[in-house]
Design a protein around this motif. Structure first.
Motif, short mmCIF file in Angstrom:
data_model
loop_
_atom_site.label_atom_id
_atom_site.label_comp_id
_atom_site.label_asym_id
_atom_site.label_seq_id
_atom_site.Cartn_x
_atom_site.Cartn_y
_atom_site.Cartn_z
N GLN A 58 0.84 -1.21 0.00
CA GLN A 58 0.00 0.00 0.00
C GLN A 58 0.86 1.25 0.00
O GLN A 58 0.58 2.20 -0.73
CB GLN A 58 -0.93 0.00 1.20
CG GLN A 58 -1.87 1.19 1.22
CD GLN A 58 -2.80 1.18 2.44
OE1 GLN A 58 -2.67 0.35 3.32
NE2 GLN A 58 -3.72 2.12 2.46
N VAL A 59 1.95 1.24 0.78
CA VAL A 59 2.85 2.40 0.81
C VAL A 59 3.51 2.58 -0.55
O VAL A 59 3.59 3.71 -1.07
CB VAL A 59 3.91 2.22 1.93
CG1 VAL A 59 5.02 3.24 1.80
CG2 VAL A 59 3.26 2.31 3.30
N GLU A 60 3.98 1.49 -1.16
CA GLU A 60 4.60 1.56 -2.48
C GLU A 60 3.60 2.05 -3.53
O GLU A 60 3.94 2.86 -4.39
CB GLU A 60 5.15 0.20 -2.90
CG GLU A 60 6.36 -0.23 -2.10
CD GLU A 60 6.84 -1.62 -2.48
OE1 GLU A 60 6.40 -2.14 -3.52
OE2 GLU A 60 7.66 -2.17 -1.72
N LEU A 61 2.39 1.55 -3.45
CA LEU A 61 1.36 1.95 -4.41
C LEU A 61 1.03 3.43 -4.27
O LEU A 61 0.87 4.14 -5.27
CB LEU A 61 0.10 1.10 -4.21
CG LEU A 61 -1.06 1.36 -5.16
CD1 LEU A 61 -0.65 1.04 -6.59
CD2 LEU A 61 -2.26 0.52 -4.76
N GLN A 62 0.96 3.91 -3.06
CA GLN A 62 0.67 5.32 -2.83
C GLN A 62 1.79 6.18 -3.41
O GLN A 62 1.54 7.20 -4.05
CB GLN A 62 0.49 5.59 -1.35
CG GLN A 62 -0.03 6.97 -1.03
CD GLN A 62 -0.31 7.13 0.45
OE1 GLN A 62 0.19 6.38 1.28
NE2 GLN A 62 -1.09 8.13 0.79
N GLY A 63 3.06 5.76 -3.21
CA GLY A 63 4.18 6.48 -3.79
C GLY A 63 4.13 6.49 -5.30
O GLY A 63 4.39 7.50 -5.95
N SER A 64 3.77 5.36 -5.88
CA SER A 64 3.66 5.27 -7.34
C SER A 64 2.54 6.17 -7.86
O SER A 64 2.67 6.78 -8.91
CB SER A 64 3.41 3.83 -7.77
OG SER A 64 4.50 3.02 -7.41
N CYS A 65 1.45 6.24 -7.11
CA CYS A 65 0.34 7.12 -7.52
C CYS A 65 0.78 8.59 -7.50
O CYS A 65 0.46 9.34 -8.42
CB CYS A 65 -0.86 6.92 -6.60
SG CYS A 65 -1.74 5.38 -6.88
N TYR A 66 1.54 8.98 -6.48
CA TYR A 66 2.04 10.36 -6.43
C TYR A 66 2.97 10.63 -7.61
O TYR A 66 2.90 11.69 -8.25
CB TYR A 66 2.77 10.64 -5.12
CG TYR A 66 1.87 10.72 -3.91
CD1 TYR A 66 0.60 11.29 -3.99
CD2 TYR A 66 2.29 10.24 -2.68
CE1 TYR A 66 -0.22 11.36 -2.88
CE2 TYR A 66 1.47 10.31 -1.56
CZ TYR A 66 0.22 10.88 -1.66
OH TYR A 66 -0.57 10.95 -0.56
N ASP A 67 3.85 9.66 -7.92
CA ASP A 67 4.76 9.83 -9.05
C ASP A 67 3.98 9.95 -10.35
O ASP A 67 4.31 10.77 -11.21
CB ASP A 67 5.72 8.64 -9.14
CG ASP A 67 6.73 8.62 -8.01
OD1 ASP A 67 6.89 9.65 -7.32
OD2 ASP A 67 7.35 7.55 -7.79
N MET A 68 2.94 9.14 -10.51
CA MET A 68 2.15 9.17 -11.73
C MET A 68 1.41 10.51 -11.87
O MET A 68 1.34 11.08 -12.96
CB MET A 68 1.17 8.01 -11.76
CG MET A 68 0.50 7.80 -13.08
SD MET A 68 -0.48 6.30 -13.17
CE MET A 68 -1.70 6.58 -11.92
N GLU A 69 0.87 11.02 -10.78
CA GLU A 69 0.19 12.30 -10.82
C GLU A 69 1.16 13.42 -11.19
O GLU A 69 0.84 14.32 -11.97
CB GLU A 69 -0.46 12.59 -9.47
CG GLU A 69 -1.69 11.75 -9.17
CD GLU A 69 -2.22 11.96 -7.77
OE1 GLU A 69 -1.69 12.82 -7.03
OE2 GLU A 69 -3.16 11.24 -7.39
N TYR A 70 2.39 13.35 -10.63
CA TYR A 70 3.40 14.36 -10.94
C TYR A 70 3.77 14.30 -12.42
O TYR A 70 3.88 15.32 -13.09
CB TYR A 70 4.63 14.14 -10.06
CG TYR A 70 5.73 15.11 -10.32
CD1 TYR A 70 5.64 16.43 -9.91
CD2 TYR A 70 6.88 14.72 -11.00
CE1 TYR A 70 6.64 17.33 -10.16
CE2 TYR A 70 7.90 15.61 -11.26
CZ TYR A 70 7.78 16.92 -10.83
OH TYR A 70 8.78 17.80 -11.09
#
Length: 167
Positions: free
Chosen positions: A60-72
């Motif tokens: 979940q932590v990794e997925l949340q980081g990936s989501c932030y990267d994708m939004e950026y």
């Protein structure tokens, strides 16, 4: 009076008492057996369940980081789409600058006078641009050079026509 019990009745009574006895034994031991089964299940299932929960939390932590990267990245791409007009302006300004530089070089090479007070010479001394080779603009440079040569040839030929008509 003699009492003769019925054999069939006696068998039924024995079976009934045995069943009652078994049921009493099961009912008496049922809570401890149920707790034993629960404890056995928890002991077997708890460690893998906790391990999976830890893994799910990490994912979940990794997925949340990936989501932030994708939004950026998505916002960066959107901002790049808005810069299309700026790149077009830069391209046009480069074309104009190259054309003007070619005109200045051509005029400078065509001048046979060596006037030290010449505006073109003073300007060309201050303009010392070494433009990088841009392969995508080479066609534009070639086209611009051809246009300048045509204009100069027309000017020269019309000047010759005018001078011959004056004579």
């Amino acid at each position: 009076m003699s009492y003769n019990p019925d054999a069939d009745l006696e068998v039924r009574v024995r079976k009934a008492t045995e069943r009652i006895s078994e049921n009493m034994h099961i009912v008496a031991n049922e809570p401890s057996l149920a707790f034993y089964r629960l404890q056995e299940h928890v002991r077997k299932a708890l460690n893998p369940m906790v391990d999976r929960r830890v893994d799910v939390d990490k994912l979940q932590v990794e997925l949340q980081g990936s989501c932030y990267d994708m939004e950026y990245a998505a916002s960066a791409i959107k901002s790049m789409q808005n810069s299309d007009e700026s790149f077009k302006n830069i391209k046009e300004n480069l074309k104009n600058a190259i054309f003007l530089k070619q005109q200045l070089k051509y005029e400078e090479s065509r001048r046979k006078k060596s006037e030290s007070n010449s505006v073109y010479k003073r300007l060309s001394v201050h303009i010392t641009l070494d433009l990088p080779e841009l392969p995508e603009l080479s066609d534009v440079v070639r086209e611009t050079a051809n246009r300048v040569e045509n204009i100069m040839n027309k000017a020269t030929s019309s000047g010759n026509t005018l001078s011959s008509s004056k004579e």
